[in-house]
Design an enzyme around this catalytic site. Structure first.
Site, PDB file in Angstrom:
ATOM      1  N   GLU A 166      -8.225   2.326  32.425  1.00  0.00           N
ATOM      2  CA  GLU A 166      -7.873   3.785  32.366  1.00  0.00           C
ATOM      3  C   GLU A 166      -9.009   4.653  32.079  1.00  0.00           C
ATOM      4  O   GLU A 166      -8.800   5.347  31.038  1.00  0.00           O
ATOM      5  CB  GLU A 166      -6.698   3.754  31.236  1.00  0.00           C
ATOM      6  CG  GLU A 166      -5.533   2.683  31.582  1.00  0.00           C
ATOM      7  CD  GLU A 166      -4.379   2.668  30.578  1.00  0.00           C
ATOM      8  OE1 GLU A 166      -4.500   2.764  29.688  1.00  0.00           O
ATOM      9  OE2 GLU A 166      -3.208   2.476  31.255  1.00  0.00           O
ATOM     10  N   GLU A 196      -1.167  -2.529  36.245  1.00  0.00           N
ATOM     11  CA  GLU A 196      -0.394  -2.468  35.056  1.00  0.00           C
ATOM     12  C   GLU A 196       0.844  -1.756  35.580  1.00  0.00           C
ATOM     13  O   GLU A 196       0.987  -0.617  35.870  1.00  0.00           O
ATOM     14  CB  GLU A 196      -1.094  -1.880  33.702  1.00  0.00           C
ATOM     15  CG  GLU A 196      -2.324  -2.362  33.218  1.00  0.00           C
ATOM     16  CD  GLU A 196      -2.778  -1.486  32.139  1.00  0.00           C
ATOM     17  OE1 GLU A 196      -1.913  -0.763  31.474  1.00  0.00           O
ATOM     18  OE2 GLU A 196      -3.860  -1.595  31.903  1.00  0.00           O
TER      19      GLU A 196
HETATM   20  C1  BG6 Z   1      -1.888   1.065  28.815  1.00  0.00           C
HETATM   21  C2  BG6 Z   1      -2.959   0.031  28.360  1.00  0.00           C
HETATM   22  O1  BG6 Z   1      -1.792   2.368  28.763  1.00  0.00           O
HETATM   23  O2  BG6 Z   1      -0.724   0.757  28.343  1.00  0.00           O
HETATM   24  C3  BG6 Z   1      -2.329  -1.003  27.499  1.00  0.00           C
HETATM   25  O3  BG6 Z   1      -4.019  -0.104  29.168  1.00  0.00           O
HETATM   26  C4  BG6 Z   1      -1.027  -0.783  26.852  1.00  0.00           C
HETATM   27  O4  BG6 Z   1      -3.495  -1.415  26.429  1.00  0.00           O
HETATM   28  C5  BG6 Z   1      -0.095  -0.577  27.786  1.00  0.00           C
HETATM   29  O5  BG6 Z   1      -0.737  -1.959  26.178  1.00  0.00           O
HETATM   30  C6  BG6 Z   1       1.383  -0.268  27.303  1.00  0.00           C
HETATM   31  O6  BG6 Z   1       1.265   0.648  26.115  1.00  0.00           O
HETATM   32  P1  BG6 Z   1       1.794   0.386  24.921  1.00  0.00           P
HETATM   33  O7  BG6 Z   1       1.410   1.448  23.923  1.00  0.00           O
HETATM   34  O8  BG6 Z   1       3.278   0.209  25.040  1.00  0.00           O
HETATM   35  O9  BG6 Z   1       1.221  -1.151  24.526  1.00  0.00           O
END
Ligand code: BG6
Length: 454
Positions: free
Chosen positions: A158, A353
């Protein structure tokens, strides 16, 4: 769809591995964090360090053919800058072989917010070009060791978060200072320089592919007021396009460079770094996507630098639902983002993701019926298929986030993304048993049918 479409899972090291002080690993900034109330520390995560074979078996059984994971910088280099820790490198070598043995293609990420503690304390992380040097040394060594068998790479998780002042300093390992706009731009530029140097090295020395990666949340204008629309456009320009332009071989966006000049922002750009960035051309454009938001211009003045727009003007979108953590669920925004990236650059795009964080309890016996998760993935895969089949977007694959439960980015084990439940809480490690949820069997069917049976 591509001949070989990738379906898989995506994680970071500190949210997954554990083994924080084993195998010669040195400390990262996470290892010394005191857990806030009702959150976990970072010492055990889901214990993947000791347990990865079982997790790879589950991924294989689900039909996954890609795993995006991270090589922890602190595990393989003493304090991020010293001697190679051969035990750590050996660990990843074995890890990669076990993936390949199961027909799962590895995608390596080199940095996911976990600055080696020594570099944070000595240099203020990526504010310093010394840290850039240490990171590029580490990255090039990993490429030398692993590019013969690992063909998919990203440098920074990111990367556009380093342009956002409410997040950048924390994830860059910056531990002291006033967090000025000059410093924000210096961090952003240092990170881009490191990305360019490692990308160029991969292309010079191997046939592996490397992509830039963004956290690409769609940001809509809060209304059709021209000022709202202008703010949303500028946000995209400064946070997303300026980086994507570099990934695509075009250098920083003219709009950003103009602002740097007129506001006398001291980015500390060296000519040789700009040459590295000019030589950069990534093979794919990857991104995380979870949610969208809107920007309202009411409190944004003429002088506000666009990187600060969401701090001043983030507003809830009344048309879409939210998760318990106020993340607004918006599959249409996912289709938009796929289009924005591909139609503008014509470089294959890769969502690496996606997923929904939900609080879940397992009763020790019955399957967790996570229909909400099935719905979330189904709607997003459907939006992706529309981008592919109706809009002509070239998409390389679809990776879900944390598909075997891991710690959330804040260290909350109760915010779960998994298709597989991991039996531990924030303070109670229990037995870490892996228990497939209803969504696991659904996702398996989706993969087996190439997305046709949802
Ligand atoms: C992304 C990150 O922004 O979101 C991860 O790369 C993160 O590290 C994922 O876990 C989900 O966010 P969160 O805060 O719900 O874990």
């Amino acid at each position: 769809m591509q001949n070989k479409f990738f379906w898989g899972n995506s994680v970071s090291s500190m949210q997954t591995e554990g083994g924080w002080n084993e195998g010669g690993k040195s400390l990262s900034v996470y290892d010394v964090q005191k857990p806030a109330k009702d959150l976990s520390d970072w010492h055990f995560a889901n214990d993947n360090f000791h347990n990865f074979a079982e997790d790879f078996d589950l991924m294989k059984d689900a039909g996954m053919n890609m795993y995006r994971f991270q090589i922890s910088w602190s595990r393989v280099v003493k304090d991020g800058t010293g001697a190679w820790n051969e035990a750590g490198i050996e660990y990843y070598d074995h890890f990669i072989d076990e993936l390949i043995k199961r027909g799962i293609e590895p995608m390596i990420c080199l940095y996911h917010f976990d600055m080696p503690l020594y570099l944070a304390e000595k240099y203020n992380g990526f504010l310093s070009k010394e840290t850039v040097k240490a990171f590029v040394r580490f990255g090039k060594e990993m490429v030398k060791r692993f590019s013969a068998k690992c063909k998919w790479w990203i440098t920074f998780n990111e990367q556009n978060l380093y342009s956002q002042p409410d997040i950048a300093f924390r994830i860059a390992g910056y531990v002291k200072g006033d967090k000025t706009t000059d410093e924000l731009y210096q961090i952003m530029h240092n990170v881009m320089t490191a990305h360019a140097q490692i990308s160029n090295f991969i292309h010079e020395t191997s046939d592996a592919k490397i992509g830039g990666m963004l956290a690409y949340s769609e940001v809509y204008p809060a209304s059709c007021r021209p000022k709202d629309v202008e703010c949303a456009r500028q946000w995209d320009e400064f946070i997303n396009f300026s980086l994507l332009d570099c990934f695509a071989g075009q250098g920083y966006s003219p709009a950003m460079l103009k602002l740097v000049k007129t506001k006398h922002i001291d980015m500390k750009m060296l000519p040789e770094e700009l040459k590295d960035i000019a030589d950069l051309k990534n093979d794919f454009l990857s991104f995380s996507y979870y949610a969208s938001t809107t920007v309202d211009s009411t409190n944004i003045t003429e002088e506000t630098v666009p990187n600060y727009f969401l701090i001043k003007g983030k507003k809830v979108n009344p048309y879409i639902d939210s998760t318990e953590w106020s993340w607004q669920i918006d599959p249409a925004g996912f289709r938009n983002v796929l289009n924005k990236m591909y139609q503008r650059y014509r470089i294959p795009v890769f969502p690496i993701e996606n997923g929904i964080g939900v609080r879940e309890k397992w009763d020790g016996e019955n399957i967790i019926e996570d229909d909400y998760r099935i719905k979330y993935h189904k709607e997003h895969i459907d939006a992706m298929l529309k981008a592919i089949n109706k809009d002509g977007v070239e998409v390389l694959g679809y990776l879900g986030w944390g598909l075997i439960d891991i710690l959330s980015s804040g260290g909350d084990m109760e915010k779960r993304y998994g298709l597989v439940y991991v039996n531990r809480g924030n303070r109670d490690l229990r037995d870490m048993k892996r228990v497939p949820k209803k969504s696991y069997f659904w996702f398996k069917k989706v993969i087996a049918s190439g997305g046709n049976d949802m």
